[in-house]
Design an enzyme around this catalytic site. Structure first.
Site, PDB file in Angstrom:
ATOM      1  N   SER A  63      25.836   9.140  47.742  1.00  0.00           N
ATOM      2  CA  SER A  63      24.880   8.229  47.908  1.00  0.00           C
ATOM      3  C   SER A  63      24.994   7.182  49.064  1.00  0.00           C
ATOM      4  CB  SER A  63      24.488   7.305  46.743  1.00  0.00           C
ATOM      5  OG  SER A  63      24.045   7.933  45.711  1.00  0.00           O
ATOM      6  N   LYS A  66      22.259   7.177  51.955  1.00  0.00           N
ATOM      7  CA  LYS A  66      21.079   6.785  51.592  1.00  0.00           C
ATOM      8  C   LYS A  66      20.530   5.761  52.814  1.00  0.00           C
ATOM      9  CE  LYS A  66      20.960   7.629  46.836  1.00  0.00           C
ATOM     10  NZ  LYS A  66      21.068   6.990  45.266  1.00  0.00           N
ATOM     11  N   TYR A 188      18.310  16.727  49.971  1.00  0.00           N
ATOM     12  CA  TYR A 188      18.720  15.699  49.514  1.00  0.00           C
ATOM     13  C   TYR A 188      20.342  16.202  48.952  1.00  0.00           C
ATOM     14  CZ  TYR A 188      19.927  11.734  46.468  1.00  0.00           C
ATOM     15  OH  TYR A 188      20.530  10.780  45.485  1.00  0.00           O
ATOM     16  N   TYR A 240      23.159  -0.955  43.375  1.00  0.00           N
ATOM     17  CA  TYR A 240      22.372  -0.620  42.018  1.00  0.00           C
ATOM     18  C   TYR A 240      22.143  -1.746  40.962  1.00  0.00           C
ATOM     19  CZ  TYR A 240      23.638   4.035  43.826  1.00  0.00           C
ATOM     20  OH  TYR A 240      23.730   5.111  44.613  1.00  0.00           O
ATOM     21  N   VAL A 258      29.443   8.108  44.397  1.00  0.00           N
ATOM     22  CA  VAL A 258      30.104   8.416  43.337  1.00  0.00           C
ATOM     23  C   VAL A 258      31.287   8.972  43.555  1.00  0.00           C
ATOM     24  CG1 VAL A 258      27.763   8.195  41.747  1.00  0.00           C
ATOM     25  CG2 VAL A 258      28.508  10.208  42.855  1.00  0.00           C
TER      26      VAL A 258
END
Length: 391
Positions: A63, A66, A188, A240, A258
């Site tokens: 992530s 992103k 992705y 998050y 992660v």
């Protein structure tokens, strides 16, 4: 070992005993990571990379890709077009939640999976390979070296990515993106499977910290405006459902992944990255978070710390070689700093003989904000004849 690296080593050893959390296991390839790996790297304005611990270990970016894909979308489409497809509000929910606006179906921000998939769909490309190529080239430019995809992790992500596919179908049903769902989702998965080290992430972070210019290569990767937009979203959404407390306690834009990576940005100061695979309940690395929190406390990285330099730029008054006085300005001139400069000039008006020429030399200022420059020029309108501004 230089003094800064020694400090980094001490921080690393301070958090090493922490053993809470678990390695991500919902992607089979990530479950094989060594939970004891730990690394830290920082990059300053001169582009020197300082790193300690397991700094050569490669892991997939996940992530943390992103923010950089968002930067590419902003460059290609512009802010308004991006906001038509994805919002910029904190979700307060886990990274894989169905965080969509009730009426529009627009994902709430680009840092949750739904929003990241929507952002990936905005990248130009005729197929998966074309779009992925543009994304990897951008990530490589941020890192200052060629990056590549871990095909085994990609295969593992694709084989277990049903929830992300479901999110993509839901987005398409709301008209958030067009074209084949599989093309977007596979792109992705591939962007998340790019291999990096903690040193790469620190360079990528520093590129955002210095307004889109990579301090190692000297190349401009994205505009200063795009970099600022990305950092704004990271500040409120990058961690998050822990983003609010992170900003409160640590106070820097950050993004976690992660696989155990964590990237944090001290704007105009340095880029930071840490790595340790054990994750907390929010999906953020336990020890990497502790490392960045310790650095923030030690180095004064919090965005809302008081910075006296903006309100007090350097002002040096001396006799000019050609007669009269020279006022040399240094540091950064913000809007508040013009008050100090104006006070010095008014004192000179009161103390200098009538007609004494005064040159204000602003050439050594590192940065001048437009509002500050306008205010400074306005001050000259009230000054006696003989005051000059040199830029």
């Amino acid at each position: 070992m230089d003094p800064i690296s020694a400090v980094l080593e001490r921080v690393l050893e301070e958090v090493r005993p922490l053993d809470a959390g678990e390695v991500a296991n919902y992607i089979p390839q990530l479950a094989t990571a060594d939970p004891d790996q730990l690394a830290l790297a920082v990059v300053g304005p001169r582009g020197r990379v300082r790193s300690v611990g397991d700094d050569r270990v490669q892991f997939t970016i996940q992530s943390i890709s992103k923010p950089f894909v968002l930067a590419l979308a902003l460059e290609e489409r512009g802010l308004d077009a991006v906001l038509d497809h994805v919002g910029a509000e904190p979700s307060g929910e886990p990274f894989n939640a169905i965080s969509l606006e009730d009426i529009t179906g627009r994902p709430v921000n680009p840092m949750v999976n739904a929003g990241a998939i929507a952002t990936t769909s905005l990248i130009e490309g005729t197929d998966v390979d074309d779009r992925t190529g543009r994304i990897v080239a951008t990530l490589s430019a941020f890192a200052g070296r060629s990056l590549w995809i871990d095909e085994s992790v990609y295969a593992s992500e694709s084989a277990t990515g049903d929830r992300n596919r479901a999110l993509a179908h839901l987005l398409r049903s709301h008209g958030i993106f067009e074209g084949p769902v599989d093309d977007t989702v596979e792109s992705y998965f591939r962007q998340c499977s790019v291999l990096v080290s903690v040193r790469d992430l620190a360079v990528m972070s520093a590129t955002l910290a210095f307004g889109g210019v990579n301090p190692v290569t000297g190349a401009r990767v994205v505009s200063e405006t795009s970099a600022r937009h990305v950092l704004s979203v990271m500040s409120s959404c990058g961690m998050y459902d822990f983003s609010g407390e992170w900003l409160l306690r640590v106070g820097v834009p950050a993004k976690s992944g992660v696989s155990g990576g964590l990237l944090a940005v001290a704007p105009s100061q340095f880029g930071v990255a840490a790595f340790s695979p054990r994750l907390d309940e929010h999906g953020n690395s336990v020890r990497a978070s502790a490392v960045v929190r310790t650095l923030s406390e030690s180095f004064g990285m919090h965005l809302l710390d008081t910075h006296e330099g903006l309100g007090a730029p350097g002002v040096h008054v001396q006799a000019n070689q050609g007669g009269g006085l020279r006022v040399t300005l240094g540091g950064e001139l913000g809007f508040a700093g013009t008050e100090r400069v104006a006070a010095v000039l008014r004192d000179l008006v009161g103390s200098a003989s009538a007609g004494t020429p005064v040159i204000v030399d602003a050439r050594e200022l590192g940065r001048v904000h437009p509002g500050a420059l306008s205010a400074l020029r306005a001050e000259f309108d009230d000054m006696p004849e003989g005051f000059q501004l040199t830029q």
